[in-house]
Design a protein around this motif. Structure first.
Motif, PDB file in Angstrom:
ATOM      1  N   UNK A  69      49.287  50.213   6.990  1.00 35.62           N
ATOM      2  CA  UNK A  69      49.040  49.185   5.978  1.00 35.62           C
ATOM      3  C   UNK A  69      47.826  48.353   6.362  1.00 35.62           C
ATOM      4  N   UNK A  70      47.783  47.924   7.618  1.00 35.33           N
ATOM      5  CA  UNK A  70      46.664  47.103   8.095  1.00 35.33           C
ATOM      6  C   UNK A  70      45.335  47.833   7.981  1.00 35.33           C
ATOM      7  N   UNK A  71      45.316  49.085   8.431  1.00 36.94           N
ATOM      8  CA  UNK A  71      44.078  49.868   8.396  1.00 36.94           C
ATOM      9  C   UNK A  71      43.588  50.049   6.970  1.00 36.94           C
ATOM     10  N   UNK A  72      44.510  50.345   6.057  1.00 34.12           N
ATOM     11  CA  UNK A  72      44.115  50.582   4.668  1.00 34.12           C
ATOM     12  C   UNK A  72      43.539  49.326   4.033  1.00 34.12           C
ATOM     13  N   UNK A  73      44.103  48.173   4.344  1.00 34.50           N
ATOM     14  CA  UNK A  73      43.587  46.916   3.783  1.00 34.50           C
ATOM     15  C   UNK A  73      42.197  46.621   4.330  1.00 34.50           C
ATOM     16  N   UNK A  74      42.023  46.763   5.619  1.00 39.25           N
ATOM     17  CA  UNK A  74      40.725  46.463   6.229  1.00 39.25           C
ATOM     18  C   UNK A  74      39.641  47.428   5.749  1.00 39.25           C
ATOM     19  N   UNK A  75      39.984  48.703   5.619  1.00 40.55           N
ATOM     20  CA  UNK A  75      38.988  49.693   5.199  1.00 40.55           C
ATOM     21  C   UNK A  75      38.677  49.587   3.705  1.00 40.55           C
ATOM     22  N   UNK A  76      39.703  49.420   2.875  1.00 41.45           N
ATOM     23  CA  UNK A  76      39.470  49.351   1.435  1.00 41.45           C
ATOM     24  C   UNK A  76      38.792  48.061   1.007  1.00 41.45           C
ATOM     25  N   UNK A  77      38.975  46.999   1.775  1.00 47.63           N
ATOM     26  CA  UNK A  77      38.296  45.739   1.474  1.00 47.63           C
ATOM     27  C   UNK A  77      36.880  45.710   2.049  1.00 47.63           C
ATOM     28  N   UNK A  78      36.557  46.729   2.852  1.00 51.23           N
ATOM     29  CA  UNK A  78      35.275  46.814   3.571  1.00 51.23           C
ATOM     30  C   UNK A  78      35.118  45.690   4.590  1.00 51.23           C
TER      31      UNK A  78
END
Length: 211
Positions: free
Chosen positions: A53-62
């Motif tokens: 969840x954390x990785x996806x938020x950080x990557x998708x938000x750039x």
């Protein structure tokens, strides 16, 4: 490049060693490392499920461009990250894995097994992994003469994942709220996201969840 480091609770005691090696390599390329936990056993408790969840938020938000993660075997965090849209995570045991993943798959995350083979020279192996992961241009193919087909297939796989996934915000909002709140409540994670995110809708949603 902005790189986030994250690991789950069973490997919290190794975070300092991993961070030291990652930062020593990153500074040579003027990359910035954000250590979002767990930094020690007293830090915000995370499982490999939270890492995805954390990785996806950080990557998708750039907020970051790349994620380095891991758990005991590296398999749980690998599956967790790859369950999310916009995340392409590879499994990495040695430096050649990191190099081939960068050249063939050109993903945005690596999962390492921090409890396997972590004996003498473990810090050297990790350092060499990071050197191969972040050296040179990605997607050049290996061997070079296979670049065209490898780039094509990597693109097709990314499109297949996007086609069968929900939109990222829809996926995020459908998660169990308690699971989501635990994943995004860490102060190191929030600092990285709120200072670097380029997606206002996503950032505002996370602020609302943690309010």
């Amino acid at each position: 490049m902005k790189i986030a480091l994250m690991n789950e609770f069973s490997q919290a005691g190794k975070n300092a060693v991993i961070a030291e090696q990652l930062e020593s390599v990153a500074k040579n390329y003027k990359h910035t490392v954000y250590n979002v936990g767990m930094k020690d056993d007293h830090d915000h408790r995370l499982t490999y499920i939270h890492l995805g969840i954390m990785a996806s938020i950080l990557l998708n938000s750039k907020a970051v461009d790349f994620v380095v993660t891991g758990c005991g075997t590296g398999q749980g965090s690998l599956m967790s990250l790859n369950a999310h849209p916009g995340v392409v995570c590879g499994y990495c045991i040695d430096p050649s894995d990191a190099y081939l993943f960068a050249q063939i798959n050109a993903g945005n995350a690596l999962s390492l097994p921090f409890a396997k083979g972590f004996g003498w020279g473990a810090e050297l192996n990790i350092k060499y992994i990071f050197e191969k992961a972040f050296t040179g241009e990605k997607g050049q193919g290996y061997p070079p003469e296979r670049k065209a087909s490898q780039v094509e297939n990597a693109g097709i796989l990314n499109k297949v994942k996007a086609d069968i996934s929900k939109g990222f915000m829809e996926s995020l909002k459908s998660l169990d709220k308690e699971l989501l709140v635990t994943a995004v409540s860490g102060k190191h994670f929030q600092k990285c996201l709120f200072e670097n995110s380029e997606d206002k809708e996503l950032t505002d949603f996370i602020r609302s969840v943690t309010a």
